[in-house]
Design an enzyme around this catalytic site. Sequence first.
Site, short mmCIF file in Angstrom:
data_model
loop_
_atom_site.label_atom_id
_atom_site.label_comp_id
_atom_site.label_asym_id
_atom_site.label_seq_id
_atom_site.Cartn_x
_atom_site.Cartn_y
_atom_site.Cartn_z
N ARG C 117 -4.53 -3.94 5.63
CA ARG C 117 -3.35 -4.55 5.03
C ARG C 117 -2.15 -4.16 5.91
O ARG C 117 -2.30 -3.34 6.80
CB ARG C 117 -3.16 -4.06 3.59
CG ARG C 117 -2.85 -2.59 3.48
CD ARG C 117 -2.75 -2.15 2.02
NE ARG C 117 -1.87 -0.99 1.89
CZ ARG C 117 -1.72 -0.25 0.80
NH1 ARG C 117 -2.41 -0.56 -0.30
NH2 ARG C 117 -0.91 0.78 0.76
N ASN C 155 4.74 -4.87 -0.90
CA ASN C 155 4.14 -3.66 -1.47
C ASN C 155 4.30 -2.49 -0.50
O ASN C 155 3.89 -2.58 0.66
CB ASN C 155 2.63 -3.87 -1.69
CG ASN C 155 1.96 -2.63 -2.26
OD1 ASN C 155 2.21 -2.25 -3.40
ND2 ASN C 155 1.15 -1.97 -1.45
N GLU C 156 4.89 -1.43 -0.97
CA GLU C 156 4.98 -0.20 -0.17
C GLU C 156 5.35 -0.49 1.28
O GLU C 156 4.58 -0.19 2.20
CB GLU C 156 3.67 0.58 -0.24
CG GLU C 156 3.37 1.14 -1.62
CD GLU C 156 2.10 1.99 -1.69
OE1 GLU C 156 1.30 1.91 -0.76
OE2 GLU C 156 1.93 2.73 -2.67
N GLU C 308 3.28 2.64 -9.79
CA GLU C 308 1.89 3.00 -9.55
C GLU C 308 1.70 4.48 -9.81
O GLU C 308 2.49 5.30 -9.36
CB GLU C 308 1.48 2.75 -8.08
CG GLU C 308 1.36 1.33 -7.66
CD GLU C 308 0.81 1.21 -6.23
OE1 GLU C 308 0.22 2.19 -5.74
OE2 GLU C 308 0.98 0.14 -5.64
N GLU C 356 -10.50 0.57 -1.50
CA GLU C 356 -10.05 1.51 -2.52
C GLU C 356 -11.00 1.56 -3.71
O GLU C 356 -10.57 1.79 -4.84
CB GLU C 356 -8.60 1.18 -2.93
CG GLU C 356 -7.64 1.42 -1.78
CD GLU C 356 -6.17 1.34 -2.17
OE1 GLU C 356 -5.36 2.01 -1.51
OE2 GLU C 356 -5.84 0.59 -3.12
N LYS C 357 -12.26 1.38 -3.45
CA LYS C 357 -13.21 1.40 -4.57
C LYS C 357 -13.36 2.79 -5.17
O LYS C 357 -13.93 2.95 -6.25
CB LYS C 357 -14.56 0.82 -4.14
CG LYS C 357 -15.24 1.55 -3.01
CD LYS C 357 -16.44 0.73 -2.52
CE LYS C 357 -17.29 1.52 -1.53
NZ LYS C 357 -16.62 1.75 -0.24
N PHE C 358 -12.88 3.81 -4.48
CA PHE C 358 -12.88 5.16 -5.05
C PHE C 358 -11.52 5.57 -5.61
O PHE C 358 -11.35 6.69 -6.07
CB PHE C 358 -13.35 6.19 -4.02
CG PHE C 358 -14.80 6.03 -3.66
CD1 PHE C 358 -15.77 6.13 -4.64
CD2 PHE C 358 -15.19 5.79 -2.36
CE1 PHE C 358 -17.12 5.98 -4.33
CE2 PHE C 358 -16.53 5.64 -2.03
CZ PHE C 358 -17.50 5.74 -3.02
N HIS C 359 -10.55 4.67 -5.49
CA HIS C 359 -9.26 4.90 -6.16
C HIS C 359 -9.46 4.45 -7.61
O HIS C 359 -9.93 3.35 -7.87
CB HIS C 359 -8.17 4.10 -5.46
CG HIS C 359 -6.80 4.31 -6.03
ND1 HIS C 359 -5.76 4.84 -5.30
CD2 HIS C 359 -6.31 4.09 -7.26
CE1 HIS C 359 -4.68 4.90 -6.06
NE2 HIS C 359 -5.00 4.45 -7.26
#
Lengths: 666, 666, 666
Positions: C117, C155-156, C308, C356-359
């Site tokens: 991204r 975003n950010e 967030e 980010e599947k572990f976020h």
Amino acid sequence: MSSPPSLADTTRGRILFGGDYNPEQWPEETWHDDIRLMKAAGVNSVTLGVFSWARIESRPGAREFGWLDRLMDLMHSHGIGVVLATPTAAPPAWLGRLHPDTLPRDEHGQVEWWGSRQHFSHSSATYRRYAAAITEDLAARYATHPALTMWHINNEYCTHDFGDEAAEAFRGWLRAKYATLDALNEAWGTAFWGQGYDSWGEILPARRTHYLKNPAQVLDFRRFTSGQLLGCYLLERDIVRRHTPQLPVTTNFMALFAGVDGWAWAPHTDAVSVDIYPDPKDPLGGQFNAMIGDLTRSQARGPWMVMEQAAGPVNFRGVNHPKPPGLNRLLSLQSVAHGADAICYFQWRQSRQGAEKFHSGMVSHAGAEGRTYQEVKQLGAELARLGPEVTGRHRPARIAVLHDWDAWWAGEQDGRLSRLVRYEEVLRAWHRALWEAHLATDFAHPEAELGHYAMVVVPHLYLLTDTAIEGLLAYVRDGGTLVCGFHTGAADADDRIRPGGMDERLRELFGIRTVHEWWPLDAGESVALDAPESVASGAFRGTLWSEELQIRPDADVLAAYKGGELDGLPAVLRKGRAWYLSTLPEPDALRELLAGAAAGAGVRQELAGLPAGVEAVRRGDLLFLLNHGREPVRVRVPGIHHDVLTGAAVRDRIELARYDVAVLKQ
Amino acid sequence: MSSPPSLADTTRGRILFGGDYNPEQWPEETWHDDIRLMKAAGVNSVTLGVFSWARIESRPGAREFGWLDRLMDLMHSHGIGVVLATPTAAPPAWLGRLHPDTLPRDEHGQVEWWGSRQHFSHSSATYRRYAAAITEDLAARYATHPALTMWHINNEYCTHDFGDEAAEAFRGWLRAKYATLDALNEAWGTAFWGQGYDSWGEILPARRTHYLKNPAQVLDFRRFTSGQLLGCYLLERDIVRRHTPQLPVTTNFMALFAGVDGWAWAPHTDAVSVDIYPDPKDPLGGQFNAMIGDLTRSQARGPWMVMEQAAGPVNFRGVNHPKPPGLNRLLSLQSVAHGADAICYFQWRQSRQGAEKFHSGMVSHAGAEGRTYQEVKQLGAELARLGPEVTGRHRPARIAVLHDWDAWWAGEQDGRLSRLVRYEEVLRAWHRALWEAHLATDFAHPEAELGHYAMVVVPHLYLLTDTAIEGLLAYVRDGGTLVCGFHTGAADADDRIRPGGMDERLRELFGIRTVHEWWPLDAGESVALDAPESVASGAFRGTLWSEELQIRPDADVLAAYKGGELDGLPAVLRKGRAWYLSTLPEPDALRELLAGAAAGAGVRQELAGLPAGVEAVRRGDLLFLLNHGREPVRVRVPGIHHDVLTGAAVRDRIELARYDVAVLKQ
Amino acid sequence: MSSPPSLADTTRGRILFGGDYNPEQWPEETWHDDIRLMKAAGVNSVTLGVFSWARIESRPGAREFGWLDRLMDLMHSHGIGVVLATPTAAPPAWLGRLHPDTLPRDEHGQVEWWGSRQHFSHSSATYRRYAAAITEDLAARYATHPALTMWHINNEYCTHDFGDEAAEAFRGWLRAKYATLDALNEAWGTAFWGQGYDSWGEILPARRTHYLKNPAQVLDFRRFTSGQLLGCYLLERDIVRRHTPQLPVTTNFMALFAGVDGWAWAPHTDAVSVDIYPDPKDPLGGQFNAMIGDLTRSQARGPWMVMEQAAGPVNFRGVNHPKPPGLNRLLSLQSVAHGADAICYFQWRQSRQGAEKFHSGMVSHAGAEGRTYQEVKQLGAELARLGPEVTGRHRPARIAVLHDWDAWWAGEQDGRLSRLVRYEEVLRAWHRALWEAHLATDFAHPEAELGHYAMVVVPHLYLLTDTAIEGLLAYVRDGGTLVCGFHTGAADADDRIRPGGMDERLRELFGIRTVHEWWPLDAGESVALDAPESVASGAFRGTLWSEELQIRPDADVLAAYKGGELDGLPAVLRKGRAWYLSTLPEPDALRELLAGAAAGAGVRQELAGLPAGVEAVRRGDLLFLLNHGREPVRVRVPGIHHDVLTGAAVRDRIELARYDVAVLKQ
């Protein structure tokens, strides 16, 4: 010619002994000294031609084979067989100069120039064309040479490429796999961070990005890379096979090298060969050597080759230690015990120049009077004695360790929960536990047929396919014992997290209702566990990882977390024959847990009552006793045996000096 | 004009005192304040014009000399001599913009842009053309200016370039060295990994590769790089020399900087000058300062210049410490003791802006009332008093430490046995041992004439040429004492390992039959040694390295390894006057060993009975006593002296406050 | 419509509760499950469309809004408001492919490719054109949609670009700032190292150089980069504002992210929102959370949004810990206490795929029965109860901590005195001291109006503008108490060292005559200080830094250095209401010093007699009591309150379980 060639076609009852031989680095007078020393040491096989491309084709299209002709003849006249290598791991400088498209680029787009080795892109059509041409001519020239006993393709396939030609090849690979972009977008989860692809041309290799990469893209790119390298291998293999259908073909694996999927490659080789470099100063070097042997034997499904090891130090570590007296012999005989029918080295004579002048040879810089060669000579004599007793023999194991490159690639990425979890180390910890428990061990792919094993252990397979899961369920259903490590079965074949964080069928198998959260531990941190006395001495500590589990009533809690945020929660579970360990127990505890599970599964130690540091291995009807310790030990061996190496009779017990080995026969 | 100019032509009986002066960073009113403070501090020399290229040539071909004219006149009118620098270390931005070929590229091919300094390729013809032109005009303009006392070429030559023009120059350098590709292929050992070259155009700089580079290629590329930089220097030197044949020319060395071979450069300078930056917090900073002084004096073969040091902190370390009160004076007077006839600084007035605004000046941010300037002022007065007593005087030494950039370059590469072995640290450990033993020390090139030294030590010269080896043999044959450190003489001039792992003649010299293996030690590891009481207090520990040696009957074992894999094997040998240390003894042991060898060779300490931390140095007929400790000490100095700095009489003993110095004359 | 929109227009008496919602990653049947779980948890706001560019514009010019229409309608039909994001933080792959000029380059010139991204150059005209077009169409389509409650831009913002288009933009920015090259050369101090620019085209971004870069160039390049990103924001903000002038616009800050100047940005947002990710295992995570809250509230000058946070673990640390039971609630309520009117998460449902599947998500992989969602549900209910009591309310503070990105950027560069000094850590150490002293704290820009604060602290502002200095002088003159940390006021707005090493007016203020030298401390080093008993218990240690000061007679020495090179010199000074700390006292000492200064300034603790680990915060007429410790505690709260969360009456004391919170009202 109906059955394909195999290692046995080359060994013919002898253990192959020898190594890479690079006489082009020496004046011809040295060659004769080499032959003399080889014969004295019992060398019966040398590998010629690795990296000799520039020697043969010094300019485009040249073919200078005279030197190799002479060497092949020389070897043959002295009864030394030749494993002939294709020279394609190090293209000549002119190739890169004339065809910059053959040079690989890293993820940053930087070129890897010539001046070392492996400066080729696996995806370069130009490289492949030139590699095929020289392989063709080499095979044609030596196909009927009587010295030729085997083909060795390239060397330690290990490169990558992120350049434009690789990108195009990657797209082709993806098209073949997914057929449609919809399927790719779904498999890669491109809905996340808006990465959806609308045309194949938009897809890139896993190049450098601003932040975390798409993990499924990285996974596929690693699969593709391993596959492209395999493609390079097959291109050359098919050429030499056409010329010599009766001779085995191999390429030397690097065993637990992350870049190449050994399971996928092994069936394409006629003999599985491997390079093994344990650190001589690693107190568990013997376990490492055993692990590589077990893995390679499992890939070979029978005898295998040590293609490279070092008689002394290597030169790729920060500090490179030589082998103390006896260690080279110990590790070599250990490999034989674990199924090797070939003990070869990189290299015969240590190079005086070049990047590996500090990597040892069978003849070190100290020459023939050096300790290294003297020990090599002794080993050669022993291998000659052992050969008829072991070659082709089976080394049985009733336990399988599941190992999978896909799981490694999916699990070991940026953006994971813990960078401290290193797949290879977890795998090694489990193998160590079995090795220290004196339990013979195979490795297996998670989708392999497992029915003949009494116990299967899964150290840590973050990714498990549906096929693998169904296989494990069937295995337990059919009476097998399964012991499974932490964070296993979390993802599917596309690295998609399975609902619940662990496959539902596996949860059911172990008696887990919910995985609330994974709790990786910090560096140096461990967590206390409380267990009934029957398991792992009552209390032990877990390392690296823990999990917040909610279990079902049908699960037995063998150990629970004590203290910390998970205080009182289950840590080690068992439901029937299925065990689940949500942490990595410290070494003694893991050993006791696995030994207990194995005993329950009816698996016996190789020999009872072994002192610490002594390994016993059965191969065929021989019993190898190996003292990995620095102190002499006494080993009980009930009954009367004779020692194949010394000829001595052994009655009930034997003394082993430090690093000593006995090979007993009843 | 028959003899070439030298430092004495500039010093003329005074110690030069001053530093880089960059008034272009300040308004002209500050200049007058500067002059006032300089005069008050006894400054007699400033260096002008370093980095002033963009000021003089703000656009291509411009020449703006007015500001420099004014400064030269101003200096002259106040009796301050000017060392005039060519400004070529920092090309103007327009040069890189108009001529991107002048910008260097690193081994990855990345450009080093302007916006800092040293953004020039040593091999760029364009850069050299522009550099020569401005040097020509500068020299022509100021050749007859009465303020001009010396030329300073460029600044701290230290760049590299791996780009295409450098590649072409490297090829030319190699052609000149080897004449034929066969010779190059032989010298580089390109038979290894099939790196044979078939045309000169195929050869590259030591660019980034997939795996280890060819070490001989790297070695030659480092030699070439040092030579290219020297070529840049000579280009400018020849220009200024043509204009002012009577004035000395220098460029400031960085002493133990790996990139430039000081031995090769020194003969091309009329005065050897050096930049010295010991860490003020290093408890052995005094030893470091002494070592750089000894090396520079040896390169100069007489008096030399401190061209740069810091009156306070520098800004290139992770943490940059100021100098506590007295330390600047101590180290400056120490340099004089070791032969310096010039004590200069970077820089006069600390910059308020730019990359080095935290690098101190003689006038710090605190200005004239700051402690830094106040101490500078005191020092200036003392140097003025010392000048007539010391300038031009000899600082004798009977021990030589052999040091060689070639050995450094060959030994400190990837793929070596131990990355923990850092040449500079081993060199320093040996110099420290001699320094702490109060033994005066020179440095020498291994091929230098050594006959006038009573003892020669070789800390660690992995590479030794045949000439050097023959020299050492002759030196010992003629009565010299030689003490040699580990892993010495292993490689020849092409970095080719000598058969046996150490040159046969050297093995004969030390009584070594075989070097079986080298055993590098791990980080933090040491090995016990057992020795007769006469050597190093009976027992000590070795660090960093050990060796598995088999000796001849004629070698005496002074210490043996105890425990570990080498238990009982010889560690420290002596055969007549030739000593060999196969490990790096811990500091106290090395000091005792070298002190013992020196005593045997008849070398005496500078002064007997010195307290710890106090250094005594003789130069001419002066005795410098330097207290490097933080506590006051009392030093015995038999007889009657007077202190040149204070004028006081000294009878048998003297008190030195912390960091204090006395300069005694009988 | 006369006053601009604000957060209150969206909250309307409720605390916003929800998070990023990415239903495009899920099948539509999951959407309905989501709605059900959202309603059950009290979710009233979701953010849609972040990263959805490729979904909307799958090829150039495409517009696929149907899915978003359905979602907007769905949300509206269930009474959930939508914060709609522009999708411009992740351009579609085709943009990079068709327009490589949109891709950013790092300082080495390397491209940051798509596949993650933020692969856009802030300076690319092409990127801006496409971003504006999709923003325009998005805003036009949904301007009147009843679900829409707020705009979220990009975003950010966090990217950089060193490429050629950025270079051109940088030149434009510099022209606008300096007008003339003379002014730029003066501000950048280009006289140093001969960096003078003769034309604008010569100026580069702060690209990779051979040695240290020009610090003023780096500083301006950081200012420019923050400004370019702000330009991207404003471009989109202006578009959406044109369509919906009544709705607030925000972009989510990363609080103490070095790349973006929050003070400069905040006035351009209608609501200040922030992403907060304390490490759940950090024992001072509560302090970190408080600090970010205090900073964001100060930027917002009123209520603010947690845009967030994570309900469980994140995935960007080396080891990522989940939140133990209660911690998510504790930190969320703490944010409300510190002024937040919105508690939102990244993200609603944890992604099964992607980087980010572990976020974590509000609904974790464990689903609705997972502990994470269960706790989210409980929190939602409590926030609903709290909403009417707190939204819009003031959280007062009488102390301001000065913080400035310019000082950060100028101070934290290569070539500084100590790489161990990390701005953010010093800032945090000071906030921690105040937090542990139970003192309510705002942050302020150094040029802000400070008159309403009783005490102002300056942890470490290396750079201070003249305006800021004059403001501080006026503040003290007018009765304020100022406590100032080490190395403050050393540089002016151009990073030019002020004569004397500290601004003369500040030296006068603190009673400092001369700053002789700065003495940074080594890693792990500390320095002893001796102090009267009234200050910090008599003796304490300083860390990180020390200074060699000479004071004026009018300064009181509160603590002096003891031992070391600064023995006896003043360390902590006070002149009237102006304090100066020349070191960083260890935590307890800094807390006591600041508490003492605050007491002197008449500032009272939030609540007296609080046990360790318990925080008390007043907002409006509520008193929040937060137990950050793992053990239950008893807190004295004189008088009678009732607990808004439980409804219970509280009389004089209350028990708080670990991680528990009570919200009391009198």
